[in-house]
Write an enzyme that holds these catalytic residues in place. Structure first.
Site, PDB file in Angstrom:
ATOM      1  N   SER A  24      24.573  42.775  37.892  1.00  5.58           N
ATOM      2  CA  SER A  24      25.605  43.445  38.657  1.00  5.58           C
ATOM      3  C   SER A  24      26.304  42.419  39.525  1.00  5.58           C
ATOM      4  O   SER A  24      25.652  41.549  40.104  1.00  5.58           O
ATOM      5  CB  SER A  24      24.998  44.550  39.528  1.00  5.58           C
ATOM      6  N   GLY A  25      27.623  42.496  39.586  1.00  4.89           N
ATOM      7  CA  GLY A  25      28.397  41.535  40.364  1.00  4.89           C
ATOM      8  C   GLY A  25      29.473  42.218  41.164  1.00  4.89           C
ATOM      9  O   GLY A  25      29.422  43.425  41.412  1.00  4.89           O
ATOM     10  N   GLY A  26      30.461  41.442  41.589  1.00  5.53           N
ATOM     11  CA  GLY A  26      31.498  41.960  42.458  1.00  5.53           C
ATOM     12  C   GLY A  26      32.381  42.997  41.798  1.00  5.53           C
ATOM     13  O   GLY A  26      32.896  43.902  42.450  1.00  5.53           O
ATOM     14  N   THR A  29      28.940  46.525  36.858  1.00  9.93           N
ATOM     15  CA  THR A  29      27.600  46.366  36.299  1.00  9.93           C
ATOM     16  C   THR A  29      27.697  46.244  34.786  1.00  9.93           C
ATOM     17  O   THR A  29      28.554  46.875  34.160  1.00  9.93           O
ATOM     18  CB  THR A  29      26.727  47.572  36.678  1.00  9.93           C
ATOM     19  N   VAL A  30      26.823  45.429  34.211  1.00 11.07           N
ATOM     20  CA  VAL A  30      26.741  45.289  32.764  1.00 11.07           C
ATOM     21  C   VAL A  30      25.383  45.811  32.304  1.00 11.07           C
ATOM     22  O   VAL A  30      24.351  45.457  32.879  1.00 11.07           O
ATOM     23  CB  VAL A  30      26.940  43.830  32.319  1.00 11.07           C
ATOM     24  N   LYS A  44      30.061  47.102  29.770  1.00 11.42           N
ATOM     25  CA  LYS A  44      30.534  46.651  31.075  1.00 11.42           C
ATOM     26  C   LYS A  44      31.249  47.791  31.779  1.00 11.42           C
ATOM     27  O   LYS A  44      32.077  48.475  31.188  1.00 11.42           O
ATOM     28  CB  LYS A  44      31.486  45.479  30.858  1.00 11.42           C
ATOM     29  N   ASP A 138      40.499  30.159  33.037  1.00 11.31           N
ATOM     30  CA  ASP A 138      39.245  29.951  33.760  1.00 11.31           C
ATOM     31  C   ASP A 138      38.153  29.464  32.812  1.00 11.31           C
ATOM     32  O   ASP A 138      37.011  29.927  32.881  1.00 11.31           O
ATOM     33  CB  ASP A 138      38.804  31.240  34.456  1.00 11.31           C
TER      34      ASP A 138
END
Length: 747
Positions: A24-26, A29-30, A44, A138
């Site tokens: 889970s990130g900013g 959630t995956v 995702k 990126d």
């Protein structure tokens, strides 16, 4: 690595059943998921709190579009998506393989033939994007997954169609500084040539283990990207002219992807023929791991935390190449179409989900060696996506106050419950400056302003005051003391420290100038009981067109206010002032100190000030003279910032790990025995447990609990935090990073 679902995770989305969390990130959630036909997928989702924002929904949709453009050959194939759902989601294949940075960390720099094969395959991937008028923007090692069939490019969160300026502010540099192109670093249009520049940087990393412009603060990296020549030391000689051209500052001088691919590789052989055995073993391990995971769901609070599955060792060297790929219960081909850009999309700053220990969990007993202790990589007890600190912040942030920690970022302070991570209050600062608040360990004080308006509502005057913050609401209480007066405008001020009902500040005075260092400054001691000033002492004034903060750190040590001060020429001095009168007792240079890297809380007791960043040494508080250093006992050794506990000084010795010394005379007591200690991050300040059970330090993306009896690593916690603050009252370690706060058990 899969982890159990939490109690409030959905059972499924669309037609897909959720099996586990992958992270889970900013953004969201995956999950590990299965289709009705049994296909393993990565699904995702977007966090509910940002799903209502048009900008983020648009980013999510554009990411799905870019992932479809690159397709399954060169990326994670999009199987299904619903960006318009209440909870937007996207299902992709589950990629079987490590990110490139993990592969290099595991196997070391890749051999030249592997770098060439990797580069040619990535040229093909970028060519697929560019032919559809899409640029990645990126490209970096964490956004490249190494699989048995070739690399896959993932994470299209900031990919754009050529010429599309949506969601991008004019003049803003968007991307990862270490792998940006010069034009991207200045906010100019990013063309396919910019992706080629980033690709060349990725290949330098693959071949040497470091980027072409080093590491450090974002501003330093952006400067080097724009003006410095790339560091190609260690790059195979035949690759130097090829990658030098791709790293040209002028976009027109760089080769296109087709030309670069031809310069790198002839296209012969299978991709796996070029990979080191350790990478092949890791691919096989990840393939088998998917099938070995048993789906489970954590109970609702106050149910106990749970641990993630234990990592399996890689297959032994010497096995056949097919055996390396088929290691374990599953095979690369057996998992079928699995995989999504999980690791990069979550961001390397996010710890994996889930708390640290579960019901019935028993900590391993200290053993005589690393091999005798069964170590698991555990997760944080809690993690919150709060804004991160500034580069120029007060080094004591997060501050401790009672049962709370106080984080400062983006012109605001936030009170956070140390035990749960719940936000209790927020407080707006006048500017994006963490030096506007301070704590005495029990209370939090802040600089606030009072405005005077005329009858028509026009602002007539502004005054600045010190106030104590209400730790239940974050509101400023009554004015305790003025900051500004007839002499000091107080428009720019720093709250350095608070102790014994006295606040110590640095305050600007004179007419407002464009730059902070064009103003005279004074250090001031103010009584909080009646608001009167105990003393005022001016700083030496040398005008400069700079906003650099004068102060890097401040602490109360005995009867002194000890300050690290940065001069106009970038040198650092240690200045000790008498708490009663304000006069400078001693002023010593810290030779060789880089102001960018000594922003740590100062460590002192009633006799000495302790410094790292070189030999560990003690300065006498009485006169600033050196009492001892570790040069004779540990010649040539470098130490990070130390911490002090009951007369023992702890620091990380570069290349060895944690070490302990007697604070009184510097006599060595012990050095860590763990093999992991050789990779410990020596510039990260360690943490000492309250009962001397463990000391904690960071290495290889984990926080290590090192037993003070066994002197070996006994527990591991996943984290990408770069600062760790002990909160003994709640028995928690507070980990902070650029965009999150997390809590780990302190034992």
């Amino acid at each position: 690595m899969p982890f159990p679902l939490t109690h409030d995770d959905p059972a499924g989305l669309g037609t897909y059943r959720l099996l586990a969390r992958l992270g889970s990130g900013g953004m969201g959630t995956v999950y590990l998921a299965r289709s009705p036909g049994g296909r393993t997928l990565a699904l995702k989702t977007m966090h509910a709190r940002i799903a209502t924002t048009t900008e983020f929904r648009t980013r999510f949709r554009l990411e799905a579009d870019a992932a479809r453009v690159i397709g399954g050959r060169y990326g994670a194939q999009v199987v299904d998506a619903d960006p318009l759902a209440e909870t937007p989601w996207m299902a992709t294949e589950y990629v079987l393989g490590p990110p490139l940075d993990d592969a290099v960390r595991l196997a070391g720099p890749l051999p030249e033939r592997a770098v060439r094969a990797l580069g040619a395959a990535l040229c093909a991937a970028l060519g697929q994007l560019h032919r559809s008028d899409v640029v990645h923007r990126d490209l970096k090692p964490s956004n490249i997954m190494v699989t048995a069939h070739g690399p896959k490019v993932i994470d299209f969160g900031i990919a754009r169609a050529l010429g599309d300026a949506r969601l991008t502010h004019t003049g803003a540099a968007v991307g990862t500084p270490a792998f940006m192109s010069p034009e991207q670093a200045t906010g100019q249009e990013h063309t396919p040539a910019g992706d080629v520049f980033a690709l060349a940087g990725v290949l330098v990393f693959a071949a040497t283990g470091r980027g072409p412009f080093g590491d450090g603060q974002p501003a330093d990296l952006l400067y080097r990207v724009r003006y410095a020549e790339p560091d190609l030391t260690g790059l195979p000689a035949a690759l130097v002219p090829v990658l030098s051209r791709a790293l040209a500052k002028d976009p027109a001088a760089r080769p296109a992807t087709t030309e670069l691919a031809a310069l790198l590789h002839d296209g012969g052989g299978e991709f796996t023929d070029h990979l080191p055995d350790a990478v092949l073993a890791e691919i096989g391990r990840r393939a088998s791991e998917v099938w070995q995971f048993v789906p489970q769901r954590l109970p609702a609070p106050p149910g106990g935390p749970a641990t993630g599955p234990e990592a399996e060792p890689p297959a032994a060297r010497g096995a056949s190449r097919r055996g390396l790929l088929l290691a374990g219960a599953g095979s690369v081909l057996g998992v079928g179409g699995a995989g999504a850009g999980v690791w990069a999309w979550l961001g390397r700053d996010a710890s994996a989900p889930g708390p640290a220990t579960g019901p019935g969990y028993t900590a391993p007993k200290p053993g005589p060696s690393v091999g005798a202790v069964k170590k698991k990589k555990l997760d944080s007890v809690w993690q919150k996506q709060y804004g991160g600190p500034d580069d120029d912040q007060n080094p004591d942030v997060p501050l401790l106050a009672g049962d709370q920690v106080v984080l400062v970022a983006n012109a605001g302070a936030r009170g956070v419950d140390a035990a749960s991570g719940d936000s209790r209050w927020t407080y707006s600062l006048y500017a994006d400056d963490s030096w506007q608040i301070a704590s005495d360990g029990t209370h939090v004080y802040g600089i606030t302003r009072d405005e005077v308006h005329d009858a028509a509502g026009y602002l007539q005057d502004v005054s600045w005051f010190l106030a104590r913050l209400d730790l239940s609401s974050g509101k400023a209480g009554r004015h305790l003391a003025p900051v500004s007066d007839d002499r000091d405008n107080g428009l720019i001020s720093r709250l350095l420290a608070v102790a014994d009902d006295t606040a110590y500040l640095a305050i600007s005075h004179g007419k407002v100038k464009r730059y902070e260092r064009q103003l005279p400054w004074s250090v001031v001691a103010t009584r909080l009981t009646d608001g009167s000033r105990k003393w005022t002492d001016p700083l030496p004034f040398h005008s400069a067109k700079s906003d650099d903060n004068h102060f890097l750190s401040a602490t109360i040590a005995g009867r002194l206010l000890v300050l690290l001060q940065q001069r106009n020429d970038g040198t650092v001095r240690i200045v000790a002032r008498d708490l009663r009168k304000g006069n400078v007792v001693w002023d010593k240079p810290w030779k060789g100190a880089d102001p960018r890297f000594v922003r740590d809380p100062l460590t002192a007791d009633g006799r000495h000030l302790y410094l790292g960043y070189g030999p560990l040494r003690a300065l006498r508080l009485s006169d600033g003279g050196q009492a001892w250093d570790t040069t004779a006992a540990r010649p040539g050794k470098t130490y990070g910032p130390p911490v002090l506990k009951d007369g023992v000084l702890y620091a990380v010795e570069k290349g060895s790990g944690l070490a302990a010394f007697e604070a009184g005379g510097g006599k060595p007591r012990w050095t860590e025995r763990s093999a992991e200690g050789r990779r410990a991050d020596h510039v990260v300040r360690p943490v000492i447990g309250p009962e001397f059970g463990y000391t904690y330090s960071r290495a290889d993306g984990v926080l290590r609990a090192v037993g003070l009896t066994s002197r070996t690593t006994e527990q591991l916690y996943r984290t990408s935090g770069n600062k760790f603050t002990p909160h003994e009252k709640s028995r928690m370690i507070i980990a902070s990073g650029p965009a999150f706060l997390a809590g780990f058990p302190l034992r």
